[in-house]
Design an enzyme around this catalytic site. Structure first.
Site, PDB file in Angstrom:
ATOM      1  N   ASP A 258       1.041  -6.791   6.757  1.00 15.95           N
ATOM      2  CA  ASP A 258      -0.359  -7.054   6.454  1.00 15.95           C
ATOM      3  C   ASP A 258      -0.602  -8.544   6.253  1.00 15.95           C
ATOM      4  O   ASP A 258       0.338  -9.338   6.122  1.00 15.95           O
ATOM      5  CB  ASP A 258      -0.773  -6.292   5.189  1.00 15.95           C
ATOM      6  CG  ASP A 258      -0.811  -4.791   5.400  1.00 15.95           C
ATOM      7  OD1 ASP A 258      -0.980  -4.363   6.559  1.00 15.95           O
ATOM      8  OD2 ASP A 258      -0.677  -4.047   4.409  1.00 15.95           O
TER       9      ASP A 258
ATOM     10  N   TYR B  46      13.077  -5.011   2.587  1.00 15.15           N
ATOM     11  CA  TYR B  46      12.040  -5.886   2.050  1.00 15.15           C
ATOM     12  C   TYR B  46      12.510  -6.513   0.738  1.00 15.15           C
ATOM     13  O   TYR B  46      13.330  -5.943   0.016  1.00 15.15           O
ATOM     14  CB  TYR B  46      10.754  -5.097   1.764  1.00 15.15           C
ATOM     15  CG  TYR B  46       9.970  -4.677   2.979  1.00 15.15           C
ATOM     16  CD1 TYR B  46      10.300  -3.514   3.673  1.00 15.15           C
ATOM     17  CD2 TYR B  46       8.888  -5.428   3.433  1.00 15.15           C
ATOM     18  CE1 TYR B  46       9.568  -3.115   4.786  1.00 15.15           C
ATOM     19  CE2 TYR B  46       8.153  -5.039   4.538  1.00 15.15           C
ATOM     20  CZ  TYR B  46       8.501  -3.888   5.219  1.00 15.15           C
ATOM     21  OH  TYR B  46       7.784  -3.503   6.314  1.00 15.15           O
TER      22      TYR B  46
END
Length: 341
Positions: A101, A173
């Protein structure tokens, strides 16, 4: 945060890697892959003269409106396709392994691209494919002439049926939080989430144990999530303290170093919290929702029992507010690459 290796497209044998908990595939995931099979095949090059490259990139997420192409927006894929166009003189399509994003950074996102090398001096004459090192240098040349906020860090030749998204085995992540009352360094702005409160690392680590495993993660599913099923396996989730990066002396340390007081051993440098996550999703919203809950555990707003309650509630309204995008980093994408890649 400790430095991460630039080259994440590894062909190291599995036996030399740390063992991982095997991922469980849901029936719904199989259905989703079946539905996506047509798209995967459509991106497969049928022309034997075309070379498919696997390209690893790093970028500053706050400079882009996300990774995927969007009209009238500056995106990672858009900038990368423009650089390839300038390099080879014809348009290409970039397929990313992971969607990020707006605001989310990448230490190594991976994509694939098909390139047919055609002579610029003799139009129509097809030449042998470029070496990966040539592709890397040339594309970086055009990227650096632009904003310089995205860099190609590795390039490999792969078979024409190798898909960056569908061949990905694991995504990791990291989320960076800087805790403490001191203002965030100018160099850390939009690179980490500043939490003024002191965080209880032990409580956060205990909460991680509740979330690891095979669960219904509906409580951590963003409204726009397109996954067919909320059932996922979270292989690994942990919290660790690490020195800030980049490191510069804090205000109090500067005063301390310039002071002649006897209390010269005192140090108020605040800790940084790393959350390496072997992700169970191709979207980063779930990761940020998980971090939001863990942060609340660290500040004492929630307990481990609350985390278990939120998980079992199976509704996103039960979760804490989502952590900001700019603290999240896509660390690496793992593949089982062909030996000659």
């Amino acid at each position: 945060m400790s430095e991460n290796p630039k080259h994440s497209l590894s062909t190291t044998p599995e036996s030399s890697r740390p063992s991982k908990i095997p991922k469980t595939q849901d029936h719904s995931d199989q259905e989703e892959e079946e539905e996506d099979k047509q798209q995967q095949e459509s991106s497969m090059s049928k022309n034997p003269r075309i070379q498919r490259y696997l390209v690893a990139i790093e970028y500053i997420g706050t400079r882009f409106s996300g990774s995927q192409q969007q009209p009238n927006c500056r995106t990672v894929v858009g900038v990368l396709e423009e650089a390839f166009l300038k390099f080879i003189g014809q348009p290409v399509s970039i397929f990313c392994s992971s969607r990020t994003d707006a605001g989310v950074h990448a230490l190594s996102n991976v994509c694939h691209v098909d390139v047919e090398r055609i002579s610029k001096r003799k139009p129509g004459e097809v030449l042998p494919p470029h070496e990966p090192s040539v592709v890397r240098r040339a594309v970086n040349h055009f990227l650096q002439k632009s904003e310089g906020d995205i860099t190609v860090i590795d390039v490999r030749c792969v078979p024409n049926d190798f898909h960056a998204r569908y061949k990905a085995q694991e995504r990791t992540y990291f989320y960076r939080l800087l805790s403490g009352s001191e203002p965030l360094s100018t160099f850390e702005k939009e690179r980490a989430w500043h939490v003024p409160e002191k965080l209880d690392l032990y409580a956060m680590q205990e909460a991680c144990k509740v979330l690891v495993g095979h669960h219904d993660f509906s409580s951590f599913r963003a409204a726009g999530c397109q996954a067919k099923s909320p059932i996922r396996t979270l292989d690994e989730l942990h919290v660790s303290e690490a020195p800030p990066t980049p490191y510069f002396p804090s205000i109090s340390e500067k005063k301390q170093n310039n002071s002649s007081t006897e209390d010269s051993h005192a140090c108020s440098r605040e800790p940084e919290i790393d959350l390496p996550i072997d992700s169970f999703s191709n979207s980063d919203d779930e990761v940020r929702l998980l971090v939001g809950v863990l942060k609340c555990v660290g500040t004492g707003e929630l307990t481990t029992s609350d985390v278990e309650r939120i998980l079992n509630a199976k509704t996103v309204t039960a979760a804490s507010p989502m952590a900001p995008a700019y603290g999240l980093y896509l660390g690496c994408v793992k593949y089982d690459l062909p030996r000659d890649a």
